[in-house]
Design a protein around this motif. Structure first.
Motif, mmCIF file in Angstrom:
data_model
loop_
_atom_site.group_PDB
_atom_site.id
_atom_site.type_symbol
_atom_site.label_atom_id
_atom_site.label_comp_id
_atom_site.label_asym_id
_atom_site.label_seq_id
_atom_site.Cartn_x
_atom_site.Cartn_y
_atom_site.Cartn_z
ATOM 1 N N THR A 158 0.807 -1.218 0.000
ATOM 2 C CA THR A 158 0.000 0.000 0.000
ATOM 3 C C THR A 158 0.843 1.273 0.000
ATOM 4 O OG1 THR A 158 -0.224 -0.367 2.375
ATOM 5 C CG2 THR A 158 -2.133 -0.901 1.009
ATOM 6 N N SER A 159 2.151 1.124 0.146
ATOM 7 C CA SER A 159 2.932 2.360 0.111
ATOM 8 C C SER A 159 3.289 2.693 -1.336
ATOM 9 C CB SER A 159 4.188 2.255 0.986
ATOM 10 O OG SER A 159 5.089 1.367 0.393
ATOM 11 N N ALA A 160 2.957 3.908 -1.737
ATOM 12 C CA ALA A 160 3.063 4.315 -3.145
ATOM 13 C C ALA A 160 4.505 4.242 -3.644
ATOM 14 C CB ALA A 160 2.513 5.732 -3.315
ATOM 15 N N ALA A 161 5.456 4.442 -2.735
ATOM 16 C CA ALA A 161 6.861 4.491 -3.153
ATOM 17 C C ALA A 161 7.289 3.178 -3.801
ATOM 18 C CB ALA A 161 7.746 4.786 -1.948
ATOM 19 N N ASN A 162 6.700 2.062 -3.355
ATOM 20 C CA ASN A 162 7.103 0.766 -3.889
ATOM 21 C C ASN A 162 6.566 0.505 -5.288
ATOM 22 O OD1 ASN A 162 8.564 -0.014 -1.614
ATOM 23 N ND2 ASN A 162 6.714 -0.660 -0.550
ATOM 24 N N TRP A 163 5.616 1.329 -5.734
ATOM 25 C CA TRP A 163 5.009 1.091 -7.045
ATOM 26 C C TRP A 163 5.671 1.913 -8.141
ATOM 27 C CZ3 TRP A 163 0.743 -2.231 -8.107
ATOM 28 C CH2 TRP A 163 0.316 -2.940 -6.981
ATOM 29 N N ALA A 164 6.326 2.995 -7.746
ATOM 30 C CA ALA A 164 6.869 3.906 -8.761
ATOM 31 C C ALA A 164 8.350 3.628 -9.002
ATOM 32 C CB ALA A 164 6.662 5.351 -8.296
ATOM 33 N N GLY A 165 8.837 4.147 -10.102
ATOM 34 C CA GLY A 165 10.277 4.118 -10.363
ATOM 35 C C GLY A 165 10.769 2.867 -11.058
ATOM 36 N N GLU A 166 12.070 2.827 -11.294
ATOM 37 C CA GLU A 166 12.730 1.764 -12.050
ATOM 38 C C GLU A 166 12.540 0.399 -11.390
ATOM 39 O OE1 GLU A 166 15.877 0.971 -15.146
ATOM 40 O OE2 GLU A 166 14.063 2.111 -14.907
ATOM 41 N N LYS A 167 12.592 0.369 -10.039
ATOM 42 C CA LYS A 167 12.443 -0.900 -9.331
ATOM 43 C C LYS A 167 11.031 -1.087 -8.806
ATOM 44 C CE LYS A 167 17.249 -1.335 -7.915
ATOM 45 N NZ LYS A 167 18.209 -1.226 -6.825
ATOM 46 N N GLY A 168 10.120 -0.196 -9.188
ATOM 47 C CA GLY A 168 8.752 -0.245 -8.676
ATOM 48 C C GLY A 168 7.941 -1.356 -9.310
ATOM 49 N N VAL A 169 6.771 -1.604 -8.710
ATOM 50 C CA VAL A 169 5.921 -2.704 -9.162
ATOM 51 C C VAL A 169 5.475 -2.499 -10.601
ATOM 52 C CG1 VAL A 169 3.732 -3.862 -8.804
ATOM 53 C CG2 VAL A 169 5.133 -3.248 -6.845
ATOM 54 N N TRP A 170 5.056 -1.250 -10.959
ATOM 55 C CA TRP A 170 4.516 -1.042 -12.307
ATOM 56 C C TRP A 170 5.568 -1.364 -13.362
ATOM 57 C CZ3 TRP A 170 -0.228 -1.549 -12.305
ATOM 58 C CH2 TRP A 170 -1.076 -0.912 -11.390
ATOM 59 N N HIS A 171 6.785 -0.893 -13.123
ATOM 60 C CA HIS A 171 7.848 -1.146 -14.099
ATOM 61 C C HIS A 171 8.119 -2.648 -14.221
ATOM 62 C CE1 HIS A 171 11.391 -0.324 -16.484
ATOM 63 N NE2 HIS A 171 12.090 -1.122 -15.696
ATOM 64 N N ARG A 172 8.240 -3.322 -13.057
ATOM 65 C CA ARG A 172 8.509 -4.764 -13.059
ATOM 66 C C ARG A 172 7.370 -5.542 -13.711
ATOM 67 N NH1 ARG A 172 13.679 -4.840 -12.774
ATOM 68 N NH2 ARG A 172 14.602 -4.231 -10.785
ATOM 69 N N LEU A 173 6.132 -5.118 -13.424
ATOM 70 C CA LEU A 173 4.978 -5.788 -14.022
ATOM 71 C C LEU A 173 5.023 -5.636 -15.544
ATOM 72 C CD1 LEU A 173 2.235 -7.224 -13.513
ATOM 73 C CD2 LEU A 173 1.177 -4.983 -13.500
ATOM 74 N N GLY A 174 5.349 -4.412 -15.993
ATOM 75 C CA GLY A 174 5.467 -4.162 -17.429
ATOM 76 C C GLY A 174 6.498 -5.078 -18.061
ATOM 77 N N GLU A 175 7.669 -5.184 -17.424
ATOM 78 C CA GLU A 175 8.728 -6.066 -17.925
ATOM 79 C C GLU A 175 8.222 -7.494 -18.030
ATOM 80 O OE1 GLU A 175 12.906 -4.240 -16.119
ATOM 81 O OE2 GLU A 175 11.798 -5.703 -14.986
ATOM 82 N N HIS A 176 7.567 -7.937 -16.955
ATOM 83 C CA HIS A 176 7.090 -9.317 -16.857
ATOM 84 C C HIS A 176 6.097 -9.631 -17.980
ATOM 85 C CE1 HIS A 176 6.873 -12.588 -13.687
ATOM 86 N NE2 HIS A 176 6.160 -13.061 -14.670
ATOM 87 N N VAL A 177 5.102 -8.751 -18.123
ATOM 88 C CA VAL A 177 4.047 -8.991 -19.113
ATOM 89 C C VAL A 177 4.615 -8.927 -20.518
ATOM 90 C CG1 VAL A 177 1.905 -8.067 -20.074
ATOM 91 C CG2 VAL A 177 2.209 -8.191 -17.602
ATOM 92 N N GLN A 178 5.482 -7.940 -20.752
ATOM 93 C CA GLN A 178 6.055 -7.782 -22.090
ATOM 94 C C GLN A 178 6.887 -9.006 -22.469
ATOM 95 O OE1 GLN A 178 8.714 -4.495 -22.448
ATOM 96 N NE2 GLN A 178 8.862 -4.692 -24.668
ATOM 97 N N LEU A 179 7.763 -9.415 -21.544
ATOM 98 C CA LEU A 179 8.620 -10.576 -21.795
ATOM 99 C C LEU A 179 7.770 -11.820 -22.065
ATOM 100 C CD1 LEU A 179 11.583 -11.592 -21.734
ATOM 101 C CD2 LEU A 179 11.203 -12.180 -19.346
ATOM 102 N N SER A 180 6.747 -12.031 -21.206
ATOM 103 C CA SER A 180 5.902 -13.217 -21.363
ATOM 104 C C SER A 180 5.198 -13.195 -22.712
ATOM 105 C CB SER A 180 4.862 -13.293 -20.247
ATOM 106 O OG SER A 180 5.473 -13.203 -18.996
ATOM 107 N N ALA A 181 4.651 -12.025 -23.069
ATOM 108 C CA ALA A 181 3.882 -11.940 -24.311
ATOM 109 C C ALA A 181 4.779 -12.198 -25.516
ATOM 110 C CB ALA A 181 3.219 -10.565 -24.418
ATOM 111 N N VAL A 182 5.948 -11.566 -25.540
ATOM 112 C CA VAL A 182 6.858 -11.749 -26.675
ATOM 113 C C VAL A 182 7.226 -13.223 -26.815
ATOM 114 C CG1 VAL A 182 9.218 -11.297 -27.478
ATOM 115 C CG2 VAL A 182 7.802 -9.420 -26.645
ATOM 116 N N CYS A 183 7.588 -13.858 -25.683
ATOM 117 C CA CYS A 183 8.020 -15.254 -25.739
ATOM 118 C C CYS A 183 6.880 -16.173 -26.160
ATOM 119 C CB CYS A 183 8.552 -15.696 -24.385
ATOM 120 S SG CYS A 183 10.047 -14.836 -23.984
#
Lengths: 272, 245
Positions: free
Chosen positions: B12-37
């Motif tokens: 619930t802390s917003a800081a963990n969701w933003a930025g290079e190591k944040g959840v949104w960025h990691r989720l984007g990486e995960h989904v993109q990688l999975s979809a491409v593969c």
């Protein structure tokens, strides 16, 4: 232990070695008459690694076997009553099968991570995670095996005065063994492979060697551990197949009788 | 219980969701990688499986492939590829590992689907004068659809799970949150990352089950002719052929 030996050797080399020789391979060749060591060259395949670290490899393999065996045995002990419950009460079958399928979908890294606060960083995390995965396959296969027992066989046993317990262990379970062992083989092979992920909590058997080899960029360690892991899966699969043949001798005599009948038929045809 | 409240606070802390190591960025990486593969694996596996199924050859290959795929540890392949010369090529080791593990379920299921298409129906269609391609597209493919979708589902679950493991070999994705948490002895972060990964995997699985129902070319018809037994049987195939990672 993750630093390749060559690096350590280099550090120990006396500075008095001929310095005009360039390239560390040549230096080592001068230090060892047997040519450049495969450890120093960081080769993928290295007999010297296997010789010098045989104890480490053996320990990791034993841990791997222990974790796999414990997980599959506990999985079997839990799956059997679950399958019986799912068979006895139709209403329970849906939730039991659904829950085990949901567990199957959770990636192993997440499963171990979720179990860590429950058990702390211990071998229980890995074993519990692997048990939960094995349940999916085992429950389904045991259930399918029990349901495939012909109704007439069950009736005949009941007519001979078999009680429900004796019917289960004397008639139904032996007939379900091929399906059960098929599930056991799938569960064991995937458990052997998945045990490697246990290295995140330090209990991954051969996976620990793969992880430390990755950190130290030690190719021989990674390849040897990976190959051992695949071999372990193959050996386990063959052992279970042998166990099935041992436990169900009647399937072999049936097959033999069938092929004999076929051969006889062919002979008759040839004579006619 | 500490772990649950800790993980909740982490999530619930917003800081963990933003930025290079944040959840949104990691989720984007995960989904993109999975979809491409997944797209790459489908492009490789499905034509091969449909062709083999159509001509009726290569059955042992299709079955053995899934057995071998189960015995080989994903982690080992990821690390081996990272240490190989390919390891210097950015994300290629991860992509190759993901594709390698997605191909067996796709290929095996699609092949079995093609082979198990009712032979009488296929023969009847041939007798009606359908050509090879017509037979493939109008008869065998619709009949094989349930098993092809089963393969797609287990391949997707496989890819999402393997993409998590990529973090162990230094890749991105949501698994990175878990491994970073293990590295810092930060149990709340470990649990929060695990929850995110599990939710993603289950959401993807649910979405695929829904898509499967919606896009079935024989929707309604199959259910009427074969009853519910056929639908119920599908999950078993998925489990017998799939492999957790």
């Amino acid at each position: 232990m993750s630093v390749p030996w060559g690096t350590q050797l280099m550090a120990q080399l006396p500075a008095s070695l001929p310095t005009q020789l360039t390239g560390h391979h040549v230096v080592l060749a001068a230090a060892r008459p047997g040519g450049p060591s495969c450890l120093e060259a960081n080769d993928w395949i290295c007999g010297e690694y296997v010789r010098t670290r045989s104890q480490e490899l053996l320990d990791a393999t034993l841990q791997h076997i222990g974790i796999t065996a414990a997980s599959v045995v506990i999985g079997l002990l839990i799956a059997f009553p679950l399958a019986l419950i799912a068979r006895r009460w139709r209403a329970a079958a849906g939730p039991v099968l659904g829950l085990t399928t949901v567990l199957y979908t959770v990636p192993s890294l997440a499963m171990f991570a979720l179990l860590t606060p429950v058990f702390g960083v211990s071998v229980s995390v890995v074993v519990t995670g692997l048990v939960l995965y094995s349940l999916t396959i085992l429950v389904r296969n045991i259930l399918a095996g029990l349901e495939a027992v012909p109704g007439e066989v069950r009736e005949a046993a009941r007519g001979m005065g078999y009680g429900s317990l004796r019917l289960l262990f004397g008639v139904e379970l032996p007939l379900a063994i091929p399906a059960l062992v098929a599930g056991l083989r799938i569960a064991t092979v995937s458990t052997v492979a998945m045990t490697t992920i246990g290295s995140v909590v330090g209990y991954g058997g051969l996976g620990n060697l793969i992880a430390s080899g990755m950190e130290g960029f030690f190719k021989a360690e990674v390849l040897t551990a990976s190959v051992l892991c695949v071999l372990l899966a193959l050996v386990a699969d063959l052992l279970l197949l042998a166990l099935q043949r041992l436990l169900t001798p009647w399937t072999r005599t049936q097959a033999r009788a069938r092929s004999r009948a076929r051969r006889a038929a062919r002979v008759t045809k040839a004579v006619a | 219980m500490d772990a649950i409240t800790g993980a909740w606070q982490w999530l619930t802390s917003a800081a963990n969701w933003a930025g290079e190591k944040g959840v949104w960025h990691r989720l984007g990486e995960h989904v993109q990688l999975s979809a491409v593969c997944l797209v790459i694996s489908c492009l490789i596996a499905l034509p091969v499986a449909l062709w083999l199924g159509h001509i009726g050859k290569g059955g042992t290959l299709a079955v053995n492939l899934s057995n071998v795929g189960r015995a080989v540890p994903t982690f080992a392949v990821l690390v081996l590829l990272t240490l190989s010369p390919l390891g210097k090529q950015g994300e290629w080791p991860t992509v190759i590992a993901l594709v390698l593990f997605a191909i067996p379920p796709l290929l095996t299921n699609a092949y079995l689907g093609m082979r198990e298409a009712d032979r009488d129906v296929v023969e009847a269609a041939r007798g009606m004068g359908m050509s090879g391609p017509q037979l493939l597209l109008r008869v065998e493919l619709p009949l094989a659809y349930p098993l092809i979708m089963t393969g797609l589902r287990s391949a997707t679950v496989q890819v999402v799970a393997t993409a998590t493991l990529a973090a162990l070999a230094g890749g991105g994705g949501l698994g990175r949150i878990i491994t970073a948490g293990f590295g810092n002895y930060d149990t709340p972060q470990v649990v929060a990352g695990a929850v995110l990964v599990a939710v993603l995997a289950l959401t993807v699985e649910g979405a695929l089950i829904l898509a499967d129902r919606l896009f079935d070319p024989m929707r309604g018809r199959r259910r009427r002719t074969r009853g519910r037994g056929r639908r119920g049987g599908r999950g078993d195939d998925a489990v017998a052929i799939g492999k957790p990672a």
